[in-house]
Structure formats: C-alpha cells, structure tokens
Design an enzyme around this catalytic site. Structure first.
Site: not given
Length: 450
Positions: A22-23, A26
């Site tokens: 997920h990170e 980003h």
C-alpha cells in the site's frame, strides 16, 4: 504456545507485506510526480533498521508492526527550505495529489491480482460443491434440492467450489430469493431453483451462509478403520495396527468413529479391551487408555486416527489455470472480491448485516495463521482477500483515510479552490471518531469470539 507464535508470526508477515504494498503505491507515484519523500516506514515507533538512499529518503522498519506510512515534504507539517518548495506535496497540482493518494488502494488491488495469479498458476486442491445431507425443513430442503447434488451456479455466477458458493450466497443477504442452479446425482442436466429467503436468518459470526440455508458440504464417511497409529501411544502399546477395524470397546459395539472418540475421551487412564477385525480375523486386545489435557480438562487419548471413505469420481480436482488464463481468472476474482466488499459495506449501512459481524486484528491474525498453516496457495488467497478489503476501506470518504483526502481534492478540482483548513480539521476529527468507534466494535467482536 507454538500455535500462538505461529499465528502472531503469520499476522506480522501478512500485515508487513500488505502495508509495504500500500505505502509503496503512494511512494512510487509521489516520486514520479516530483514530490520529495522523506521517509518510507513499515511499522511505527522506534526504528529497528533504517537506510537512507541518495535522494534523501529514509527507509525504516519500526518496532510496532501495525501499519506504516510515507512521509512527504509538506509545508503544512514542517518548515521547508526555499529551494525545496517545488518538491513539497502541498505545492503540487490537484491532479498530482489525487494520483499520489489514490495509488495506495490501487496498488492493493493490483497486488490482489498478482497473488491470485500465483495461486491459480500453482493450483488449489479443492472439491466441487457437492451437497452432503440436507437439513430437514430447511430452505434448501423445501426447495427440493437433493443430497449429493452439485451446485453449479448461484445467480449469474459460476461456482466451481464451496468458497465461491459461500461468497455468492453472501451477496444475497437481505434479498427475498436466491436463484441456484444445480445438477442432481448421476445427471448431466442442470436445474435452476429459486430459494425463498424471505425468512432467512443468517449470522456470519456464528455460521456460514451455506449452513444457515440447510446445505451440508459433502464429506466422505469417517470409517472406524485405523489410518495411523502414533509411535509409543496408548494405541501402539495396546497393539493396535494400521488397517484394524474397531468392532467393540469393552464389549460395546462401535457403530461409527464419533462413538469411538466419545467413549475413549471420557475414560482417561482406564483399562480397556478392544475387539478389532484384522485381515478377516477378530482379535481382542487389552491395555490402558492414555490421557491429554484439552483446555485444562483431562481427556482420554489413544493416539490413532481413522481412514476416510473414497470421494465420488470427479469431485476432487486441482483448481489451476495456465500462464495466460490465470491472468483473466485472477482479474475476475479480484473484481468479484471488490464488488462483494462494497456490497457488504452497503448491507452494513442498511442493517442487513449487523455490526456484530465486523472483524478486527485478532480475527485477521487467526486467518493469517490458519491460511499459512494450510499452505502457500491458501496464504496467497488470504493476502488477496485482505488486500482488497484494505483497498476498499481506505477509499471510504472518511477524512483520516485516503478516501477522505480524495474527497477534499475532488472538491478542490471541481470548485477551483481548496477546502479550508478549518473544515478539513473538523472532518479529520469526525472521521477519527468514526474510525475509532468501528475499530473498537471490531476488536470487541474479536474478543467475544475467542
């Protein structure tokens, strides 16, 4: 203790993978959009390991493995040097901000496709959704579906195994009917029956959708014939052998394996005589029942396991696809998990599904441990499911989540000016309270299920 450590370790590995994915979404898009990333952290708190690259980004693995974050250069958080202002997140065009925030959930969905692709490529040992006994006067029984039938479709979706049947049935929670297509035993002709679910009472925390409708999954009969005898166990010392058929215990006829287990478990450390059939001859053996502690209760234990009757032909199969077909199947499965997750959220809001069914970190940890114990393909399936749910939850329009930030940026995109900081601050507080409330309910639910 070993089981607890395995569950905890599996949970940490699963959460670490999903948070990193997920990170990384980003992080990767932020870099491509020209934003300076100061820190990429897996976990919170004290750093256990860190490294800084040539672009000034610090990579950290921290002590508390319950999440992670990407810290970008931002004037709203820290003072920014004049020469670094073009690289600050808050100075970027709104479309770039949207891309950076949306990347996290999007990569969660992409990762789910990848995990399921590997699962289908490796293959999953499974069985067709064949019914065992049908519960009398149940919804399925009243609809006329017979035992040993195979469910081929629920609604418009093909169902190749019981997992798919269960997922599709859950999508009909709150509806008055469910169309089910099935094949009767020894028949190639499919029939479609509409189940009347107007009186269907389903509690996902206590039973499956399958069981609540009156389905019972087919399982081969457990035979009173020994399939394994543990070395130096009470059964071994008594002289029992693999292949022995248990006829009587202390002169009492044993009709099935459940009766055998019940008889033994109630008699720890007691003398016993066992009559078995061995190679066509009856043999009488005598000895003493062993003992084990189950949740602090002493129970009789022999150290033998039974054999199972044979599965019907063509029921067991390897759920596997080729190099290219696995891609299409993984995308289809991910999309179905996404739509089903949204449907269940809608049912939660409408009241068709109770908040008692929310699950938190304890349930996720248990799922991680069970799936990891079952093998790689099951762990991949678990990762895909949780990754999809993580992506969907992060897109909820709560200001503390990615979806809340996206809401603000879309308002900015269409109105031409950013949402005021005071409004954003109020939104963050409200979103934080809602999220804390939901997490508290989920954790309480987890504890009550233990």
């Amino acid at each position: 203790m070993l089981s607890f450590l395995w569950t905890l370790g599996s949970f940490i590995v699963a959460l670490g993978i999903l948070v990193a994915v997920h990170e990384w979404g980003h992080f990767w898009v932020a870099r491509r959009c020209g934003v300076k990333v100061q820190r990429f952290s897996i976990g919170f708190g004290k750093a256990l390991w860190s490294r800084t690259d040539n672009k000034g980004t610090e990579y950290v693995i921290a002590a508390i493995p319950l999440g992670g974050y990407v810290k970008m250069l931002d004037e709203r958080v820290d003072e920014v040097a004049e020469e670094d202002l073009p690289f600050a997140f808050n100075r970027q065009p709104v479309l770039k901000k949207i891309a950076i925030i949306a990347a996290g959930p999007l990569v969660n969905f992409i990762f789910a496709v990848f995990a399921l692709y590997l699962m289908f490529l490796i293959g999953v040992p499974t069985s067709k959704p064949m019914l065992g006994e049908v519960t009398d006067d149940s919804i399925v029984s009243l609809a006329g579906i017979e035992a040993n039938s195979i469910i081929t479709r629920v609604g418009e979706r093909e169902t190749l195994n019981w997992e798919e049947v269960n997922l599709e049935l859950m999508s009909y929670i709150g509806q008055a009917s469910i169309p089910v297509t099935w094949k009767a035993p020894d028949s190639y002709r499919e029939r479609t029956t509409v189940l009347d679910t107007s009186e269907w009472h389903f509690e996902p925390d206590t039973s499956s959708a399958i069981a609540s409708l009156g389905f019972n999954m087919y399982r081969p009969e457990i035979l009173p014939i020994l399939g394994q005898v543990l070395e130096n166990s009470a059964a071994d010392l008594l002289g029992l052998q693999v292949g022995d058929k248990i006829l009587r215990l202390d002169g009492t006829s044993m009709q099935n394996w459940v009766q055998i287990v019940g008889y033994v478990s109630q008699r720890p450390h007691q003398a016993i005589s066992v009559d078995v059939e061995r190679k066509g001859q009856e043999v009488k053996l005598t000895g003493t029942i062993g003992q084990r502690d189950v949740n602090g209760v002493k129970q009789g234990f022999m150290g033998f396991t039974p054999t199972l009757d044979k599965w019907p032909d063509d029921v067991l199969f390897n759920y596997q696809y080729g190099l290219f077909d696995s891609v299409a199947k993984a995308i289809d499965k991910t999309w179905r998990l996404m739509t089903l997750s949204v449907e269940m959220l809608g049912k939660l809001i409408s009241g068709d599904v109770s908040v008692k069914n929310l699950s938190g970190p304890i349930a996720i940890a248990q799922g991680a441990g069970m799936s990891a114990s079952s093998g790689l393909v099951y762990f991949l399936s678990f990762l895909a499911l949780i990754s999809v749910n993580l992506g969907i939850i992060n897109l909820l329009p709560l200001p503390v989540l990615d979806g809340g930030h996206l809401l603000y940026y879309f308002i900015e995109l269409f109105s031409g000016r950013p949402v005021s900081e005071s409004v954003q601050e109020i939104g963050f507080k409200i979103g934080g309270v809602i999220l804390l409330l939901l997490m508290s309910i989920a954790i309480v639910n987890d504890i009550t299920r233990l």
